[in-house]
Design an enzyme around this catalytic site. Structure first.
Site, short mmCIF file in Angstrom:
data_model
loop_
_atom_site.label_atom_id
_atom_site.label_comp_id
_atom_site.label_asym_id
_atom_site.label_seq_id
_atom_site.Cartn_x
_atom_site.Cartn_y
_atom_site.Cartn_z
N PRO A 185 34.53 1.85 5.70
CG PRO A 185 34.72 4.03 4.90
CD PRO A 185 33.74 3.06 5.48
CD GLN A 186 36.33 2.09 12.17
OE1 GLN A 186 36.94 3.01 12.70
NE2 GLN A 186 35.49 1.33 12.83
CD GLU B 179 42.77 17.17 14.22
OE1 GLU B 179 43.16 16.36 13.36
OE2 GLU B 179 41.66 17.74 14.17
CB ALA B 180 41.47 21.73 12.62
CB ALA C 152 44.68 8.26 7.41
CB ALA D 270 38.58 8.13 3.22
CG HIS E 81 31.09 4.79 4.19
ND1 HIS E 81 30.62 3.51 3.97
CD2 HIS E 81 31.09 4.96 5.53
CE1 HIS E 81 30.32 2.95 5.14
NE2 HIS E 81 30.60 3.80 6.10
CG ASN F 98 33.78 5.49 13.10
OD1 ASN F 98 33.58 5.03 14.22
ND2 ASN F 98 34.87 5.22 12.43
C1 LIG Z 1 28.97 9.59 11.51
C2 LIG Z 1 29.95 8.65 10.82
C3 LIG Z 1 29.71 7.29 10.87
C4 LIG Z 1 30.61 6.41 10.25
N1 LIG Z 1 30.47 5.07 10.48
C5 LIG Z 1 31.46 4.24 10.09
C6 LIG Z 1 31.47 2.88 10.53
O1 LIG Z 1 30.61 2.44 11.30
N2 LIG Z 1 32.49 2.10 10.10
C7 LIG Z 1 33.47 2.56 9.26
O2 LIG Z 1 34.32 1.77 8.85
N3 LIG Z 1 33.48 3.83 8.84
C8 LIG Z 1 32.53 4.69 9.27
N4 LIG Z 1 32.59 6.01 8.94
C9 LIG Z 1 33.63 6.46 8.00
C10 LIG Z 1 35.03 6.51 8.58
O3 LIG Z 1 34.99 6.93 9.92
C11 LIG Z 1 35.88 7.46 7.73
O4 LIG Z 1 35.92 6.97 6.41
C12 LIG Z 1 37.31 7.59 8.22
O5 LIG Z 1 37.35 7.84 9.60
C13 LIG Z 1 38.01 8.69 7.46
O6 LIG Z 1 39.34 8.79 7.90
P1 LIG Z 1 40.30 9.93 7.33
O7 LIG Z 1 41.61 9.72 7.96
O8 LIG Z 1 40.19 9.95 5.86
O9 LIG Z 1 39.65 11.30 7.82
P2 LIG Z 1 39.33 11.79 9.30
O10 LIG Z 1 39.36 10.67 10.25
O11 LIG Z 1 38.09 12.59 9.21
O12 LIG Z 1 40.56 12.72 9.68
C14 LIG Z 1 40.82 13.98 9.14
C15 LIG Z 1 41.48 14.81 10.23
O13 LIG Z 1 42.12 15.92 9.66
C16 LIG Z 1 41.82 17.07 10.41
N5 LIG Z 1 41.94 18.21 9.50
C17 LIG Z 1 41.29 18.37 8.33
N6 LIG Z 1 41.65 19.51 7.72
C18 LIG Z 1 42.57 20.09 8.52
C19 LIG Z 1 43.32 21.29 8.44
N7 LIG Z 1 43.21 22.14 7.40
N8 LIG Z 1 44.18 21.58 9.44
C20 LIG Z 1 44.33 20.73 10.50
N9 LIG Z 1 43.63 19.59 10.64
C21 LIG Z 1 42.77 19.27 9.65
C22 LIG Z 1 40.42 16.83 10.91
O14 LIG Z 1 40.09 17.63 12.01
C23 LIG Z 1 40.47 15.34 11.24
O15 LIG Z 1 40.93 15.11 12.54
C24 LIG Z 1 31.72 6.92 9.52
C25 LIG Z 1 31.95 8.29 9.47
C26 LIG Z 1 31.09 9.16 10.14
C27 LIG Z 1 31.38 10.63 10.11
#
Ligand SMILES: Cc1cc2nc3c(=O)[nH]c(=O)nc-3n(C[C@H](O)[C@H](O)[C@H](O)COP(=O)(O)OP(=O)(O)OC[C@H]3O[C@@H](n4cnc5c(N)ncnc54)[C@H](O)[C@@H]3O)c2cc1C
Length: 606
Positions: free
Chosen positions: A583-584, A39-40, A19, A572, A539, A108
């Site tokens: 959910p991506q 970004e960490a 996101a 998410a 998820h 993912n």
């Molecule tokens: C192994 C795996 C398989 C999956 N398979 C699928 C799939 O096939 N299809 C699908 O649709 N979804 C899949 N998902 C789920 C999907 O990838 C996630 O729901 C989605 O990417 C979450 O997005 P987000 O933006 O919420 O979080 P993220 O993409 O996790 O982003 C969070 C970011 O914030 C950074 N961050 C966090 N805290 C801090 C901090 N304090 N300081 C600085 N930076 C920070 C993190 O390093 C990271 O880069 C999978 C997930 C995983 C882990």
């Protein structure tokens, strides 16, 4: 705070993940605003980090590092979940979350399809905002991605993957790639036939608001090289803009607020710690307009709590001065789980992941085939065929899962995934397949995922410092409905393997079940087995969920934190509810939507 690094931007985004990177890049398209991203993790494409870069790029390596008993890769937050009395796990269970530019989109399984119309209607009723309906979110779903149809001349699967081109956008400059691997899994065509024989029809496309049925899934891969496409594509779009600044390997430690007399608290910055060279450099990034948290379902609620926004008990436990009490922060954690899995030995012609794991020569050949030709099993993220169904109403009632009958009619209860390899308890997929395949045998599984899960968990603090990762309690199987549906789905998997369509691929026939094996027969035995194998589909969602008021949620339908100015959560965690499906696509869509919401808010303030 010693101001070692002080930076000021209009918008400060925490997390360059799925996101956050999308949202930050979209905001920076307007040259009149400045955007800073914290970004960490690192950039997996820089620093000559060939191993980590290939983990991300090669679709078939997605299984590495994600096992529940595996040492997570350097691109991971390295979370382990809390134990729970329903589980029969002997070792700590790891839960992958990307700590890298691109976040979890870089870790993912790349499957991409959209929720159903009815499940997003539930978002509308939970938030009171009709702009979150499927039809109204459709432009945001389409905005990120360029779609490439499957190439039947290369794939040669029978019957072919189908799609509906109307579900995709026409902007061929949209940075993210959605398409199909050039090589499908052999095993998937048998799963396709087996589920149809067992009453699950083919569906044309999973991206048009319907899921019930089976088909090959679209995935986020680049059609030219076959590499994974992540939200890093948005970084490429933004990185040279003078109004865009990213702080990599820098961790957000807490938020700062100013509170005008008689007014609401207002977020005005983020305290950071640089992880570069292991030196804990501390500084502050000042937000002139807004702070946007996109740290993901575990990190965003934790960051709110250490900053004084959260449940009374959590803040008082660690003596954190409250900025605003909101009992919903970190609560309502929901997740899809692999409730059941069954594995069989399959014939030599039906290749599987076991060949890659157990045969180094074949692996080397296929690495070459992937990089030179964009062909072979490494082009494929392993699980490439999905099918979705609802329990018949009478069955749901009979097994004590009648509550599922009240879900919108298009909301599947169970998802099946073709998984050509040994899955077992997901401890270490590479190792499990290498061991099982050492004698030249090969295996394939079908998985059942709960996509109307009832168990609810939480994110809590381990200390008042985020260097101690928060405590993640997923509470898997705590709700009896989830246990009952998993047992039912396990028996359904056995029906698929017992189908006529599956007979040609099973070595030793249907009686020769590899895992768990014929000894597991009664419901009690099945449940006991499933307690030892239940695993995540990764998820995790809804820990800062969107809703109507501070009583039921953390943010409103424009992602603004209730009771605080200039602070949003977009990831998410801010889903109002976890819709069925991977959910991506939803994360990208809400990031696109939030960028437009923020721009509209700014224009309205002028
Ligand atoms: C192994 C795996 C398989 C999956 N398979 C699928 C799939 O096939 N299809 C699908 O649709 N979804 C899949 N998902 C789920 C999907 O990838 C996630 O729901 C989605 O990417 C979450 O997005 P987000 O933006 O919420 O979080 P993220 O993409 O996790 O982003 C969070 C970011 O914030 C950074 N961050 C966090 N805290 C801090 C901090 N304090 N300081 C600085 N930076 C920070 C993190 O390093 C990271 O880069 C999978 C997930 C995983 C882990």
């Amino acid at each position: 705070i010693p101001p070692i690094t002080v930076w000021t931007a209009d918008y400060v985004v925490v997390g360059a993940g799925t996101a956050g990177m999308t949202l930050a890049a979209r905001l920076s398209e307007d040259p009149s605003v400045t955007v800073a991203v914290i970004e960490a993790g690192r950039d997996y494409k820089e620093n000559a980090d060939v191993i980590n870069e290939s983990f991300v790029n090669v679709p078939g390596s997605d299984v590495i590092g994600v096992g529940t008993e595996e040492t997570p890769t350097a691109l991971d937050w390295q979370y382990y979940i809390e134990n729970n009395p329903e589980l029969r796990r002997t070792k700590p269970v790891a839960y992958t979350r990307g700590r890298v530019l691109g976040g979890s989109s870089a870790r993912n399984f790349m499957l991409t399809q959209r929720p159903t119309v009815g499940s997003l209607d539930r978002w509308v009723s939970l938030t009171g905002d009709s702009s979150l309906s499927f039809q109204n979110l459709l432009p945001d779903f389409k905005r990120s991605a360029t779609f490439t149809p499957p190439r039947p001349q290369l794939r040669q699967e029978l019957p072919a993957a189908t799609f509906d081109a109307r579900n995709y956008g026409s902007d061929s400059t949209a940075p993210l790639f959605v398409g199909y691997p050039n090589t499908p899994q052999n095993f998937s065509k048998f799963v396709d036939l087996a589920v149809q024989e067992c009453g699950i029809p083919r569906i044309q496309d999973f991206n048009g608001g319907k899921l019930l049925g089976g088909n090959y899934a679209a995935v986020t891969v680049d059609p030219t090289k076959g590499e994974r496409s992540t939200s890093r594509v948005f970084y490429e779009a933004a990185r040279n803009r003078p109004n865009f600044k990213i702080f990599l390997e820098t961790r957000a430690k807490r938020l700062t607020f100013s509170t005008p007399a008689g007014g609401k608290p207002k977020a005005d910055g983020v305290v950071v710690s640089s992880l570069l060279n292991g030196v804990g450099e501390t500084g502050r990034i000042v937000a002139k307009r807004e702070v946007i948290l996109s740290g993901g379902s575990f990190n965003s609620p934790a960051l709110l709590m250490v900053s004084g926004v959260g449940p009374t008990a959590e803040l008082s436990k660690f003596n954190i001065a409250p900025v605003l009490i909101n009992e919903n922060v970190g609560r309502n954690l929901v997740d899809h789980v692999f409730g059941a899995t069954i594995t069989y030995e399959i014939t030599p012609e039906t290749r599987s992941y076991t060949d890659l794991a157990a045969n180094p020569l074949f692996l080397t050949q296929q690495l070459g085939n992937f990089s030179a030709n964009n062909l072979g099993p490494l082009t494929n993220p392993v699980a490439d065929y999905l099918a979705w169904e609802r329990l018949p109403p009478a069955t749901a009632s009979a097994i004590g899962a009648g509550v599922l009958n009240s879900y919108p009619a298009d909301w599947p209860h169970v998802e099946y995934l073709s998984a050509p390899g040994v899955t077992g308890n997901f401890a270490n997929l590479l190792q499990q397949n290498a061991v099982a395949g050492a004698g030249g045998k090969r295996y394939a599984s079908i998985l059942a995922a709960l996509v109307a899960p009832r168990s609810v968990g939480s994110v809590k603090l381990a200390s008042k410092d985020l260097k101690d990762l928060p405590l993640i309690d997923l509470n898997w199987f705590s709700d009896p409905v989830d246990r009952a549906v998993s047992v039912w789905a396990f028996k359904r998997l056995r029906q698929f393997f017992a189908s006529k369509a599956m007979a040609p691929v099973l070595v030793g026939g249907v009686a020769n079940e590899y895992l768990p094996g014929a000894k597991i027969q009664t419901d009690a035995q099945i449940l006991e087995y499933l307690r030892s194998t239940v695993s995540t589909v990764w998820h995790a969602a809804c820990t800062t969920r969107a809703g109507k008021t501070i009583q039921d949620s953390v943010v409103n339908s424009k992602w603004q934190v209730h009771g605080i100015d200039a602070l949003r959560v977009v990831d998410a965690g801010s889903f109002p509810d976890l819709a069925p499906g991977h959910p991506q696509s939803v994360v990208y869509a809400i990031a696109e939507r939030a960028a437009r919401d923020i721009a509209a808010f700014r224009r309205a303030q002028k």
